[in-house]
Scaffold this motif. Structure first.
Motif, PDB file in Angstrom:
ATOM      1  N   LYS A 146      -9.944 -51.195-101.486  1.00 34.94           N
ATOM      2  CA  LYS A 146      -9.686 -52.608-101.211  1.00 34.94           C
ATOM      3  C   LYS A 146      -8.218 -52.825-100.842  1.00 34.94           C
ATOM      4  N   MET A 147      -7.321 -52.217-101.623  1.00 29.77           N
ATOM      5  CA  MET A 147      -5.886 -52.389-101.390  1.00 29.77           C
ATOM      6  C   MET A 147      -5.480 -51.874-100.017  1.00 29.77           C
ATOM      7  N   GLN A 148      -5.896 -50.652 -99.710  1.00 29.80           N
ATOM      8  CA  GLN A 148      -5.413 -50.022 -98.477  1.00 29.80           C
ATOM      9  C   GLN A 148      -6.131 -50.583 -97.240  1.00 29.80           C
ATOM     10  N   ALA A 149      -7.329 -51.105 -97.428  1.00 32.15           N
ATOM     11  CA  ALA A 149      -7.993 -51.784 -96.316  1.00 32.15           C
ATOM     12  C   ALA A 149      -7.290 -53.093 -95.976  1.00 32.15           C
ATOM     13  N   THR A 150      -6.760 -53.745 -97.018  1.00 33.57           N
ATOM     14  CA  THR A 150      -6.099 -55.038 -96.830  1.00 33.57           C
ATOM     15  C   THR A 150      -4.625 -54.899 -96.470  1.00 33.57           C
ATOM     16  N   LEU A 151      -3.927 -53.985 -97.151  1.00 37.28           N
ATOM     17  CA  LEU A 151      -2.465 -53.880 -97.013  1.00 37.28           C
ATOM     18  C   LEU A 151      -2.020 -52.708 -96.151  1.00 37.28           C
ATOM     19  N   GLY A 152      -2.959 -51.847 -95.763  1.00 37.99           N
ATOM     20  CA  GLY A 152      -2.592 -50.620 -95.060  1.00 37.99           C
ATOM     21  C   GLY A 152      -2.311 -49.506 -96.056  1.00 37.99           C
ATOM     22  N   THR A 153      -2.171 -48.300 -95.558  1.00 46.02           N
ATOM     23  CA  THR A 153      -1.893 -47.146 -96.410  1.00 46.02           C
ATOM     24  C   THR A 153      -0.567 -47.342 -97.136  1.00 46.02           C
ATOM     25  N   PHE A 154      -0.548 -46.991 -98.420  1.00 41.80           N
ATOM     26  CA  PHE A 154       0.706 -47.109 -99.161  1.00 41.80           C
ATOM     27  C   PHE A 154       1.795 -46.282 -98.479  1.00 41.80           C
ATOM     28  N   PRO A 155       2.978 -46.870 -98.203  1.00 41.68           N
ATOM     29  CA  PRO A 155       4.042 -46.173 -97.467  1.00 41.68           C
ATOM     30  C   PRO A 155       4.804 -45.180 -98.355  1.00 41.68           C
ATOM     31  N   LEU A 156       4.152 -44.080 -98.690  1.00 40.51           N
ATOM     32  CA  LEU A 156       4.697 -43.103 -99.629  1.00 40.51           C
ATOM     33  C   LEU A 156       6.072 -42.596 -99.218  1.00 40.51           C
ATOM     34  N   PHE A 157       6.256 -42.341 -97.933  1.00 40.56           N
ATOM     35  CA  PHE A 157       7.525 -41.761 -97.476  1.00 40.56           C
ATOM     36  C   PHE A 157       8.649 -42.797 -97.433  1.00 40.56           C
ATOM     37  N   GLU A 158       8.302 -44.069 -97.673  1.00 40.14           N
ATOM     38  CA  GLU A 158       9.319 -45.105 -97.830  1.00 40.14           C
ATOM     39  C   GLU A 158       9.514 -45.468 -99.308  1.00 40.14           C
ATOM     40  N   PHE A 159       8.768 -44.782-100.171  1.00 35.36           N
ATOM     41  CA  PHE A 159       8.862 -44.952-101.624  1.00 35.36           C
ATOM     42  C   PHE A 159       9.847 -43.940-102.213  1.00 35.36           C
ATOM     43  N   TRP A 160       9.940 -42.766-101.586  1.00 29.11           N
ATOM     44  CA  TRP A 160      10.889 -41.737-102.010  1.00 29.11           C
ATOM     45  C   TRP A 160      11.209 -40.846-100.820  1.00 29.11           C
ATOM     46  N   GLY A 161      12.472 -40.377-100.756  1.00 23.65           N
ATOM     47  CA  GLY A 161      12.896 -39.506 -99.672  1.00 23.65           C
ATOM     48  C   GLY A 161      13.924 -40.183 -98.792  1.00 23.65           C
ATOM     49  N   PRO A 162      14.323 -39.535 -97.704  1.00 18.70           N
ATOM     50  CA  PRO A 162      15.378 -40.086 -96.847  1.00 18.70           C
ATOM     51  C   PRO A 162      14.990 -41.379 -96.138  1.00 18.70           C
ATOM     52  N   LYS A 163      13.676 -41.674 -96.043  1.00 12.38           N
ATOM     53  CA  LYS A 163      13.219 -42.835 -95.275  1.00 12.38           C
ATOM     54  C   LYS A 163      12.889 -44.041 -96.152  1.00 12.38           C
ATOM     55  N   THR A 164      13.396 -44.103 -97.371  1.00 15.53           N
ATOM     56  CA  THR A 164      13.073 -45.227 -98.251  1.00 15.53           C
ATOM     57  C   THR A 164      13.484 -46.566 -97.637  1.00 15.53           C
ATOM     58  N   THR A 165      12.610 -47.557 -97.801  1.00 10.86           N
ATOM     59  CA  THR A 165      12.888 -48.917 -97.327  1.00 10.86           C
ATOM     60  C   THR A 165      12.292 -49.917 -98.317  1.00 10.86           C
ATOM     61  N   ILE A 166      12.502 -51.187 -98.030  1.00 14.81           N
ATOM     62  CA  ILE A 166      11.939 -52.274 -98.838  1.00 14.81           C
ATOM     63  C   ILE A 166      10.413 -52.295 -98.735  1.00 14.81           C
ATOM     64  N   ASN A 167       9.850 -51.621 -97.733  1.00 15.83           N
ATOM     65  CA  ASN A 167       8.406 -51.720 -97.501  1.00 15.83           C
ATOM     66  C   ASN A 167       7.569 -51.237 -98.683  1.00 15.83           C
ATOM     67  N   SER A 168       8.047 -50.223 -99.410  1.00 15.36           N
ATOM     68  CA  SER A 168       7.264 -49.737-100.548  1.00 15.36           C
ATOM     69  C   SER A 168       7.213 -50.791-101.656  1.00 15.36           C
ATOM     70  N   SER A 169       8.345 -51.433-101.951  1.00 11.10           N
ATOM     71  CA  SER A 169       8.347 -52.492-102.965  1.00 11.10           C
ATOM     72  C   SER A 169       7.526 -53.697-102.506  1.00 11.10           C
ATOM     73  N   LYS A 170       7.591 -54.004-101.210  1.00  8.17           N
ATOM     74  CA  LYS A 170       6.767 -55.100-100.673  1.00  8.17           C
ATOM     75  C   LYS A 170       5.280 -54.797-100.867  1.00  8.17           C
ATOM     76  N   TRP A 171       4.909 -53.546-100.592  1.00  4.04           N
ATOM     77  CA  TRP A 171       3.500 -53.160-100.699  1.00  4.04           C
ATOM     78  C   TRP A 171       3.029 -53.307-102.152  1.00  4.04           C
ATOM     79  N   ILE A 172       3.842 -52.828-103.090  1.00  3.59           N
ATOM     80  CA  ILE A 172       3.478 -52.928-104.508  1.00  3.59           C
ATOM     81  C   ILE A 172       3.361 -54.392-104.932  1.00  3.59           C
TER      82      ILE A 172
END
Length: 457
Positions: A146-172
């Motif tokens: 339900k979550m990923q159908a509605t919000l898209g795949t969780f942005p794991l590579f923006e949750f940790w690593g060189p590409k972190t952004t606000i998008n992971s916190s927004k998704w949560i």
């Protein structure tokens, strides 16, 4: 019950609340607040476990983000099972007293197989061809879809690593709102990690982190306004404060040179052999656990470590009880850095022999925490071209390693884990329930009961 939400804003301190966080500032001014006295270690898993149990690490057993699993002779970080927390959690107690009570947990750690009604936690898929695919684990299982159908795949590579952004916190945050609209739990926990990233990369440099502060302030505003419109009690809290550092300390290199560390060589690269070592350090930000095979070595190692530049405290024996960290999982010695320093896991003496995972984002293979995973080599101007090339190879079915992480601990400018001196760098507890907090400062073990007070009073 009074509907309650607990929003964990990682790294938030009084020092950071101001012109760049207008909503949090107004929330603080109209509610009640208290400093939370930091625990040792002031790291995510230990603090969160203390908040939800009302017990010290010596009682719940979470002595860090990872530790040495003595029966397996392996260092493991970022485990997920809720059974690792050896005390009842607030939701366990409330369910026993109030059978209709419901709880949701969005990304607080040790989330899997807990007694909450709705849970979501990061859980990538590791495919047989070596690829890591972003994904989550949920309970009930259908919640994931339900979550990923509605919000898209969780942005794991923006949750940790060189590409972190606000998008992971927004998704949560958006996942928590979706759970609330669908299921209306009595108590909701939300983890928003965004400030963790640039505060560790750059320290308290407001010319850089002002953008991060405004971004997280905007996300929090959306969450708080949703819950307040429903008449909910809202708590904003943090686990620790991040302060400036400029000195990495390589404890395992010191132990290796003194003959305590055991090393295996495979394919010309070195690996730490924890089970064969007489002593080794598990580094976790500004604290490190040293595990000793022979207890008679403890005093010798204490004498070796104590004079090191950047070491503030060397705790063992009764001192571990004093800091509420003595537990069978704890190191025989716990080393605490001074306010300018932090500990690396590095054990090799020649970068040419560093293990392949040293240059990768690999939180499960490394025998310690590695904040450098959030960076790429600033001297390598072609790093993004290399990333694109490696991703293309993976898509074509070729095996390749994403070895883009530098081995340069001096790049890290912020850390946490020790007990900071200035209250402005303490974690904070803020409530819209104006009479909730009656003291300027509370202990970490009081947080659990304060949450329950919001629900029941």
């Amino acid at each position: 019950m009074n509907k309650t939400v607990v929003i964990n804003v990682v790294g938030l301190t009084k020092r950071l609340i101001g012109e760049h966080t207008p909503f949090i500032k107004s929330f603080l001014e109209r509610g009640s607040a208290s400093y939370i006295q930091p625990i040792l270690p002031a790291v995510t898993c230990s603090v969160q476990s203390t908040y939800v149990t009302g017990k010290w690490p010596s009682e719940h057993g979470v002595v860090g983000n990872g530790w040495y699993f003595k029966d397996e002779c392996e260092v493991k970080f970022w485990r997920q099972s809720n059974k690792l927390v050896q005390q009842n959690k607030i939701w366990d107690d409330l369910k026993a007293k109030h059978p209709d009570f419901t709880c949701a947990n969005h990304f607080w750690w040790y989330n899997m197989y807990s007694n909450v009604d709705f849970s979501i936690t990061p859980r990538p898929n590791y495919l047989a061809d070596g690829r890591k695919i972003p994904d989550i684990y949920s309970y009930p299982a259908a919640l994931r879809d339900k979550m990923q159908a509605t919000l898209g795949t969780f942005p794991l590579f923006e949750f940790w690593g060189p590409k972190t952004t606000i998008n992971s916190s927004k998704w949560i945050a958006n996942a928590a709102l979706l759970t609330d609209k669908e299921h209306n739990p009595d108590l909701t926990f939300i983890y928003l990690p965004h400030l963790d990233y640039n505060l560790q990369r750059y320290g308290l440099d407001f010319s850089i982190i002002a953008k991060d502060l405004l971004e997280i302030d905007t996300v929090i505003k959306d969450v708080v306004l949703h819950y307040e419109a429903l008449g909910a009690n809202v708590i904003i809290l943090s686990e620790y404060g991040i302060t400036n550092v400029n000195r990495p300390i390589h404890l395992n290199r010191v132990l290796r040179k003194a003959g305590y560390l055991a090393i295996r060589e495979e394919r010309g690269l070195e690996l730490l052999d924890a089970g064969a070592s007489n002593a080794f350090a598990v580094a976790d930000h500004q604290i490190a656990h040293i595990y000793c095979k022979h207890l008679e070595s403890i005093q010798k190692i204490v004498d070796l470590i104590t004079p090191l530049e950047g070491v503030e405290k060397v705790l063992y024996g009764a001192a571990l009880d004093e800091y509420h960290i003595a537990h069978e999982r704890c190191g025989d010695i716990v080393v605490v850095a001074d306010n300018n320093s932090w500990f690396t896991y590095y054990f090799w003496l020649d970068d040419a022999k560093a293990p392949d995972y040293a240059r990768m984002v690999d939180i499960h293979k490394k025998p310690g925490y590695d904040p450098v995973e959030m960076l790429t080599d600033p001297k390598d101007k072609l790093v993004m071209a290399k990333v694109v090339g490696k991703l293309l190879k993976k898509k074509l079915g070729f095996r390749t390693v994403m070895d883009i992480i530098p081995i340069d601990a001096t790049l890290i400018k912020g850390s946490h884990g020790r007990i900071t001196e200035d209250q402005e760098d303490f974690p904070i507890f803020i409530s819209n329930y104006k009479t909730a907090v009656k003291k300027e400062s509370i202990t970490a073990i009081e947080v659990r009961d304060l949450i329950e007070d919001h629900l029941l009073n």
